[in-house]
Design an enzyme around this catalytic site. Structure first.
Site, PDB file in Angstrom:
ATOM      1  N   ASP A 138      -9.831  -9.554   8.778  1.00  0.00           N
ATOM      2  CA  ASP A 138      -9.143  -8.316   8.509  1.00  0.00           C
ATOM      3  C   ASP A 138     -10.022  -7.192   8.595  1.00  0.00           C
ATOM      4  OD1 ASP A 138      -6.690  -6.889   7.239  1.00  0.00           O
ATOM      5  OD2 ASP A 138      -7.941  -6.296   5.635  1.00  0.00           O
ATOM      6  N   ARG A 176       0.692  -1.223   0.060  1.00  0.00           N
ATOM      7  CA  ARG A 176       0.055  -0.027  -0.130  1.00  0.00           C
ATOM      8  C   ARG A 176       0.814   1.342  -0.156  1.00  0.00           C
ATOM      9  NH1 ARG A 176      -1.890   0.813   4.196  1.00  0.00           N
ATOM     10  NH2 ARG A 176      -1.228  -1.079   5.452  1.00  0.00           N
ATOM     11  N   LYS A 232     -10.060  -2.254   1.566  1.00  0.00           N
ATOM     12  CA  LYS A 232      -9.708  -1.040   2.297  1.00  0.00           C
ATOM     13  C   LYS A 232     -10.359   0.335   1.980  1.00  0.00           C
ATOM     14  CE  LYS A 232      -7.200  -3.267   5.070  1.00  0.00           C
ATOM     15  NZ  LYS A 232      -6.095  -4.093   4.974  1.00  0.00           N
ATOM     16  N   GLY A 250      -4.634  -3.767  -1.549  1.00  0.00           N
ATOM     17  CA  GLY A 250      -5.248  -2.647  -0.789  1.00  0.00           C
ATOM     18  C   GLY A 250      -5.515  -1.151  -1.621  1.00  0.00           C
ATOM     19  N   ARG A 297       1.786 -12.415  -0.782  1.00  0.00           N
ATOM     20  CA  ARG A 297       0.394 -12.318  -0.126  1.00  0.00           C
ATOM     21  C   ARG A 297      -0.211 -13.757  -0.839  1.00  0.00           C
ATOM     22  NH1 ARG A 297      -1.805  -8.827   3.988  1.00  0.00           N
ATOM     23  NH2 ARG A 297      -0.182  -7.377   4.070  1.00  0.00           N
ATOM     24  N   TYR A 327      -1.773  -3.454  -6.728  1.00  0.00           N
ATOM     25  CA  TYR A 327      -1.416  -4.234  -5.507  1.00  0.00           C
ATOM     26  C   TYR A 327      -2.906  -4.116  -4.655  1.00  0.00           C
ATOM     27  CZ  TYR A 327      -0.420  -5.205  -0.829  1.00  0.00           C
ATOM     28  OH  TYR A 327      -0.490  -5.884   0.721  1.00  0.00           O
ATOM     29  N   SER A 383      -1.639  -3.581  10.249  1.00  0.00           N
ATOM     30  CA  SER A 383      -1.103  -4.465   8.923  1.00  0.00           C
ATOM     31  C   SER A 383       0.137  -5.347   9.451  1.00  0.00           C
ATOM     32  CB  SER A 383      -0.990  -3.663   7.693  1.00  0.00           C
ATOM     33  OG  SER A 383      -1.983  -2.864   7.546  1.00  0.00           O
ATOM     34  N   ALA A 384      -0.122  -6.766   8.935  1.00  0.00           N
ATOM     35  CA  ALA A 384       1.178  -7.528   9.229  1.00  0.00           C
ATOM     36  C   ALA A 384       1.570  -7.647  10.879  1.00  0.00           C
ATOM     37  CB  ALA A 384       2.410  -7.185   8.628  1.00  0.00           C
ATOM     38  N   CYS A 385       0.405  -7.726  11.561  1.00  0.00           N
ATOM     39  CA  CYS A 385       0.539  -7.846  13.019  1.00  0.00           C
ATOM     40  C   CYS A 385      -0.126  -8.828  13.752  1.00  0.00           C
ATOM     41  CB  CYS A 385       0.338  -6.296  13.927  1.00  0.00           C
ATOM     42  SG  CYS A 385       1.507  -5.205  13.416  1.00  0.00           S
ATOM     43  N   GLY A 386      -0.616  -9.720  12.970  1.00  0.00           N
ATOM     44  CA  GLY A 386      -1.107 -11.055  13.362  1.00  0.00           C
ATOM     45  C   GLY A 386      -2.437 -11.315  13.203  1.00  0.00           C
ATOM     46  N   LYS A 387      -3.481 -10.568  12.805  1.00  0.00           N
ATOM     47  CA  LYS A 387      -4.891 -10.718  12.653  1.00  0.00           C
ATOM     48  C   LYS A 387      -5.156 -12.046  11.980  1.00  0.00           C
ATOM     49  CE  LYS A 387      -5.789  -6.874  10.389  1.00  0.00           C
ATOM     50  NZ  LYS A 387      -4.474  -6.403  10.406  1.00  0.00           N
ATOM     51  N   ASN A 413      -1.712 -17.959  21.914  1.00  0.00           N
ATOM     52  CA  ASN A 413      -2.415 -16.682  22.227  1.00  0.00           C
ATOM     53  C   ASN A 413      -3.943 -17.142  22.981  1.00  0.00           C
ATOM     54  OD1 ASN A 413      -0.101 -15.080  21.472  1.00  0.00           O
ATOM     55  ND2 ASN A 413      -0.843 -14.943  19.240  1.00  0.00           N
ATOM     56  N   ASN A 419      -3.337 -14.733  11.675  1.00  0.00           N
ATOM     57  CA  ASN A 419      -2.889 -15.833  12.388  1.00  0.00           C
ATOM     58  C   ASN A 419      -3.886 -16.289  13.372  1.00  0.00           C
ATOM     59  OD1 ASN A 419      -0.185 -16.935  11.791  1.00  0.00           O
ATOM     60  ND2 ASN A 419      -0.250 -15.059  10.986  1.00  0.00           N
ATOM     61  N   HIS A 461     -10.875  -2.076  11.091  1.00  0.00           N
ATOM     62  CA  HIS A 461      -9.702  -3.237  10.802  1.00  0.00           C
ATOM     63  C   HIS A 461      -9.324  -4.122  11.878  1.00  0.00           C
ATOM     64  CE1 HIS A 461      -5.268  -3.295   9.083  1.00  0.00           C
ATOM     65  NE2 HIS A 461      -5.885  -4.324   8.652  1.00  0.00           N
TER      66      HIS A 461
HETATM   67  P1  GTP Z   1      -2.668  -7.906   7.349  1.00  0.00           P
HETATM   68  O1  GTP Z   1      -3.079  -8.868   6.381  1.00  0.00           O
HETATM   69  O2  GTP Z   1      -1.366  -6.812   6.723  1.00  0.00           O
HETATM   70  O3  GTP Z   1      -3.703  -6.740   7.680  1.00  0.00           O
HETATM   71  O4  GTP Z   1      -1.964  -8.439   8.501  1.00  0.00           O
HETATM   72  P2  GTP Z   1      -2.503  -9.367   9.845  1.00  0.00           P
HETATM   73  O5  GTP Z   1      -2.545  -8.310  10.901  1.00  0.00           O
HETATM   74  O6  GTP Z   1      -3.414 -10.167   9.356  1.00  0.00           O
HETATM   75  O7  GTP Z   1      -0.911 -10.292   9.928  1.00  0.00           O
HETATM   76  P3  GTP Z   1      -0.549 -11.797   9.934  1.00  0.00           P
HETATM   77  O8  GTP Z   1      -1.527 -12.621  10.898  1.00  0.00           O
HETATM   78  O9  GTP Z   1      -0.662 -12.028   8.632  1.00  0.00           O
HETATM   79  O10 GTP Z   1       0.771 -11.877  10.688  1.00  0.00           O
HETATM   80  C1  GTP Z   1       1.833 -10.972   9.995  1.00  0.00           C
HETATM   81  C2  GTP Z   1       3.271 -11.514  10.554  1.00  0.00           C
HETATM   82  O11 GTP Z   1       3.310 -11.574  12.040  1.00  0.00           O
HETATM   83  C3  GTP Z   1       3.570 -13.032   9.911  1.00  0.00           C
HETATM   84  O12 GTP Z   1       4.730 -12.926   9.559  1.00  0.00           O
HETATM   85  C4  GTP Z   1       3.265 -14.086  11.174  1.00  0.00           C
HETATM   86  O13 GTP Z   1       3.998 -15.090  11.162  1.00  0.00           O
HETATM   87  C5  GTP Z   1       3.882 -12.985  12.365  1.00  0.00           C
HETATM   88  N1  GTP Z   1       2.817 -13.206  13.455  1.00  0.00           N
HETATM   89  C6  GTP Z   1       1.361 -13.550  13.711  1.00  0.00           C
HETATM   90  N2  GTP Z   1       1.068 -13.740  15.081  1.00  0.00           N
HETATM   91  C7  GTP Z   1       2.352 -13.723  15.587  1.00  0.00           C
HETATM   92  C8  GTP Z   1       2.322 -14.200  17.058  1.00  0.00           C
HETATM   93  O14 GTP Z   1       1.558 -14.497  17.944  1.00  0.00           O
HETATM   94  N3  GTP Z   1       3.766 -14.040  17.486  1.00  0.00           N
HETATM   95  C9  GTP Z   1       4.828 -13.782  16.586  1.00  0.00           C
HETATM   96  N4  GTP Z   1       6.365 -13.536  17.158  1.00  0.00           N
HETATM   97  N5  GTP Z   1       4.638 -13.485  15.343  1.00  0.00           N
HETATM   98  C10 GTP Z   1       3.160 -13.413  14.729  1.00  0.00           C
HETATM   99  C1  SPV Z   2      -3.120  -4.468   5.049  1.00  0.00           C
HETATM  100  O1  SPV Z   2      -2.262  -3.862   4.541  1.00  0.00           O
HETATM  101  O2  SPV Z   2      -3.624  -4.197   6.183  1.00  0.00           O
HETATM  102  C2  SPV Z   2      -3.821  -5.753   4.274  1.00  0.00           C
HETATM  103  C3  SPV Z   2      -3.345  -5.772   3.218  1.00  0.00           C
HETATM  104  O3  SPV Z   2      -4.535  -6.218   4.959  1.00  0.00           O
HETATM  105  S1  SPV Z   2      -4.089  -4.852   1.764  1.00  0.00           S
HETATM  106  O4  SPV Z   2      -5.225  -5.498   1.234  1.00  0.00           O
HETATM  107  O5  SPV Z   2      -3.032  -4.257   0.978  1.00  0.00           O
HETATM  108  O6  SPV Z   2      -4.466  -3.504   2.848  1.00  0.00           O
HETATM  109 MN    MN Z   3      -5.327  -5.678   7.028  1.00  0.00          MN
END
Ligand code: GTP
Ligand code: SPV
Ligand code: MN
Length: 587
Positions: free
Chosen positions: A276, A70, A207, A200, A365, A198, A249-253, A492, A255, A227
Site C-alpha cells: 500500500d 474513508r 494514510k 484510513g 477488509r 474505519y 484505492s481498490a485497484c489492485g495493489k 500480470n 493483489n 501510495h
Molecule cells: P487499497 O487497499 O484500497 O489501497 O486497494 P488495492 O489497490 O490494494 O486493491 P486490491 O488489490 O485489494 O484489489 C481491489 C479489487 O480489485 C479486488 O476486488 C480485486 O479482486 C480486484 N483486482 C485486483 N487485481 C485485479 C486484476 O488484475 N484484474 C481484475 N479484473 N481485478 C483485479
Molecule cells: C485505501 O483506501 O487506499 C486503503 C484503505 O488502503 S485505508 O486504510 O482506509 O486507506
Molecule cells: Mn490504499
C-alpha cells in the site's frame, strides 16, 4: 508505564486532562496485550470469534453501518496558507481547525480507556523510518495497529532516543457522520481524527501519517512518500528486480504485491515488500531505494480466492481480523467472490437476504501481520530498503488506456502519473465507477499542493542520474459486454516481465505518440489463454480518444494555475502535438 521523554509525557498528560478518560494504558505491543484486548472486545461484543477449526485466531468486527470507508469530504489539510494545501485538498486555517477539534475532544473519553500507541513506520533500525504516537480510545485501533505496524516498546525506545514523533489524536466519538473530521497539521507534525473507527480514518500511522504528513516532510527532505506497492520479481536466473506501483484505492495493489506466477512461467518467483505505501529515498550513489513503512495489510476482502490471490487467501485463514464481512452457517467468514460456501448472515449481522445487497460490504477488509504472507520478503526489515528498477502508474479504466506503455523520459513519466485517471471504488464514501483524475494514486493522500508535488517529482533528476523507468498499466479494460479483456492477477507478471526486460535493454517495443508499447509478440504469452484479437485490442491506442484524453489532462492541470510547473504543460504539448500529427496523417 510511562516515558522518559518530557515532550511526550506532557502531551499525553494534556490529552488526558482534556478528554478525561477513566484510565490511561501505554501499549507495549506484546502478544499478551493483544490477546487481553481481544478478550475485552469479545466480552463487550465489538469482536466475535470466527470458526476456530477453519480460522484459528480469526475475529470479526462489524462496524457502524455508516462508518465503512474513508471520508475524503471530511478530511482536511491545515497549512498556514490555503494555497499550500492546494486544490487537491480541503483546507481549514490551523487555529480554527484546532478550535473545532478540541471542542469535539473535550471530555470525549469519559468512561473509556485512553490507549497510547508508540509506533515506528519502517524497519525499526532504518534511518529512513519515522515514528509516531497515536492516542486513541478504540481497542479495535490498538489491535489493528499491532498487526499493521511495528508498535510498542521498541518504537517508544526509538522515540525517546530521537525526541521527535508525529502526534496522532483519535477518538471514535459518537460515530456521528455530522461530527466526523480527519484533520492534518503538517507544520506541527500532528493529526486529529474524530468520529470514525474505519481504517484510513482511524489507524493514523497509515494514510494520515505515512502519506499525508510524510509526503509533506518528504518534499522538504528530498524523498517521496507514495501510495505504492513494492514487489520483487525473481527471474529463473535468480535476478531480482523491485517494482513500485501506484494504483488508486481498490485497484489492485495488494493483489499485484502478492502475485503468484502462472504454471507456464516456471522458475519465476514474486516477493512482497509492501502492498500500500512506499517510502522512496536516494542512497549515496543516487539509487532510489524503497522501504515499506507498514508491517501488515489492511486489504479488500471481496474477490479474494485461491485463484485470484492464493497468498492472501491462505494468510487470512489464521490470526486475522475481518471487518464487515458476512458469515456462513458454521461461522466462517464469507464474501462475494470467495468461491465457496454461502452466507447465512450479512455484514450487518442480519439474516442474509439478497434484497439487502451484497452479503459482505464491498469495502470489507482483512487485517493481518505481513508475516502471515508466504511471499513476504526477508528484506522487509533491511534498514537500507531495496533498489527500485521501475515505477508503475495505473488506474481502473474500462476504455482508453492500453494494457501497458512506457514513458519516453522521466519528465514524460511525471506527466503520465499526473494525468492518471481511474474509476472511483468503494474504498471511499461516494459514487462508485466515476472516472476522476487520481494523480500518482495520491489524490486523497498528498499532504500539500499537487503543483508543488509535481515540481518535487520533476526535480529528482538533480538527485539521481539513474532514476527508474516509468510505466503505465491498465488491468481493467473491458469489452462492450463489460467483460475484462485481460485475465489479470497472476498473469500480470507477463507485463512486469516486459518492463524488466525494458530496464535491462532487452525487450522490443514500438514508439507511439503516447509512449513505447510492446507489440503482441514482445509479451510472453506462453501458456496464456487469450485470443490474438483481444491482445491486439489491449495494445491499441485510439488516437482520437487519447487526443481527447490529453485535452482533459490539460484542463485538469490548468486548475492548478500559476503554481503548475511549466515542464508539465510542455510535456503535455509534446504528446498532444504528436497525436495531432498522427491524426493529420491518418485523414
Ligand atoms: P487499497 O487497499 O484500497 O489501497 O486497494 P488495492 O489497490 O490494494 O486493491 P486490491 O488489490 O485489494 O484489489 C481491489 C479489487 O480489485 C479486488 O476486488 C480485486 O479482486 C480486484 N483486482 C485486483 N487485481 C485485479 C486484476 O488484475 N484484474 C481484475 N479484473 N481485478 C483485479
Ligand atoms: C485505501 O483506501 O487506499 C486503503 C484503505 O488502503 S485505508 O486504510 O482506509 O486507506
Ligand atoms: Mn490504499
Amino acid at each position: 508505564m510511562t516515558t522518559t521523554l518530557d515532550a511526550l509525557k506532557t502531551w499525553v498528560d494534556q490529552v488526558e486532562a482534556h478528554t478525561q478518560p477513566e484510565a490511561v494504558h501505554w501499549c507495549t505491543g506484546s502478544d499478551e496485550e493483544y490477546q487481553d484486548l481481544v478478550e475485552l472486545m469479545l466480552a463487550i461484543g465489538t469482536l466475535r470469534k470466527l470458526n476456530k477449526k477453519t480460522h484459528p485466531g480469526c475475529y470479526l468486527h462489524l462496524s457502524d453501518p455508516g462508518d465503512v470507508a474513508r471520508v475524503e469530504h471530511l478530511t482536511f489539510v491545515c497549512t498556514e496558507h490555503e494555497d499550500d494545501a492546494g486544490p487537491n485538498n480541503l483546507w481549514m486555517a490551523p487555529a480554527k481547525a484546532h478550535e473545532k477539534m478540541d471542542a469535539l475532544f473535550s471530555g470525549c473519553m469519559q468512561g473509556r480507556v485512553m490507549y497510547v500507541i508508540p509506533y515506528c513506520m519502517g524497519p525499526i533500525d532504518s534511518p529512513y523510518s519515522r515514528c509516531g504516537v497515536e492516542i486513541t480510545d478504540s481497542p479495535y485501533v490498538v489491535i489493528n495497529m499491532k498487526l499493521m505496524t511495528r508498535m510498542g516498546s521498541k518504537a517508544l525506545a526509538r522515540i525517546e532516543r530521537e525526541g521527535t514523533f508525529v502526534r496522532g489524536l483519535h477518538s471514535t466519538g459518537e460515530l456521528d457522520p455530522e461530527r466526523r473530521f480527519i484533520v492534518h497539521f503538517p507544520d506541527e507534525l500532528s493529526i486529529k481524527s474524530y468520529g470514525s473507527g474505519y481504517g484510513g480514518n482511524a489507524l493514523l500511522g497509515k494514510k494520515c501519517h505515512a502519506l499525508r504528513i510524510a509526503s509533506y516532510q518528504a518534499r522538504q527532505e528530498g524523498w517521496l512518500a507514495e501510495h505504492m506497492l513494492i514487489v520483487g520479481l525473481e527471474s529463473p536466473e535468480g535476478v531480482v528486480h523491485y517494482i513500485a506501483c501506484a494504483f488508486p484505492s481498490a485497484c489492485g495493489k495488494t493483489n499485484l504485491a502478492m502475485l503468484i506466477p502462472p504454471e507456464s512461467m516456471k522458475g519465476w518467483k514474486a516477493w512482497t515488500l509492501g502492498d500500500d505505501i512506499a517510502w522512496l529515498h536516494f542512497d549515496d550513489d543516487g539509487k532510489m531505494r524503497a522501504v515499506n513503512p507498514e508491517s501488515g495489510y489492511f486489504g479488500v476482502v471481496p474477490g479474494t480466492n485461491p485463484k485470484t490471490n492464493k497468498n492472501a487467501y491462505d494468510m487470512i485463514m489464521h490470526d486475522a481480523i475481518f471487518t464487515n464481512v458476512a458469515t456462513t452457517a458454521d461461522n466462517q467468514p464469507w464474501w462475494e467472490g470467495k468461491g465457496d460456501g454461502s452466507p447465512a448472515r450479512d455484514w450487518q449481522g442480519r439474516d442474509y437476504d439478497e434484497a439487502n445487497g451484497p452479503a459482505a460490504h464491498p469495502n470489507s477488509r482483512f487485517t493481518v501481520a505481513a508475516t502471515n504472507n508466504p511471499a513476504y520478503t526477508n528484506l522487509a526489515d533491511a534498514p537500507e530498503g531495496v533498489p527500485i528498477s521501475a515505477i508503475v502508474f495505473g488506474g481502473r479504466r474500462k476504455r482508453v488506456a492500453p494494457l501497458v506503455f512506457e514513458a519516453k523520459s522521466w519528465e514524460h513519466g511525471v506527466l503520465v502519473g499526473a494525468g492518471t485517471a481511474s474509476e472511483t471504488t468503494a474504498a471511499m464514501v461516494g459514487d462508485v465507477g466515476v472516472v476522476r483524475r487520481d494523480p500518482m494514486a495520491m489524490k486523497p493522500f498528498c499532504g500539500y499542493n499537487f503543483a508543488d508535488y509535481w515540481a518535487h517529482w520533476l526535480s529528482l533528476p538533480s538527485r539521481s542520474e539513474h532514476l527508474p523507468r516509468i510505466f503505465h498499466v491498465n488491468w481493467f479494460r473491458q469489452d462492450d459486454e463489460g467483460n475484462f479483456l485481460w485475465p489479470g492477477f497472476g498473469e500480470n507478471i507477463r507485463v512486469l516481465e516486459w518492463m524488466i526486460e525494458r530496464c535491462e535493454g532487452r525487450a522490443g517495443a514500438h514508439e507511439t505518440p503516447i509512449g513505447f508499447l510492446p507489440h503482441a509478440a514482445d509479451l510472453n504469452t506462453n501458456g496464456l489463454d487469450i485470443a490474438a484479437g483481444t491482445l491486439d485490442e489491449l495494445l491499441t491506442v485510439d488516437t482520437q480518444e487519447w487526443r481527447d484524453e490529453m485535452k482533459s489532462v490539460l484542463e485538469y492541470l490548468e486548475t492548478y494555475g500559476d503554481r503548475l510547473p511549466g515542464e508539465l504543460k510542455a510535456q503535455q504539448k509534446i504528446i498532444a502535438d504528436a497525436l495531432d500529427e498522427a491524426l493529420a496523417r491518418a485523414s
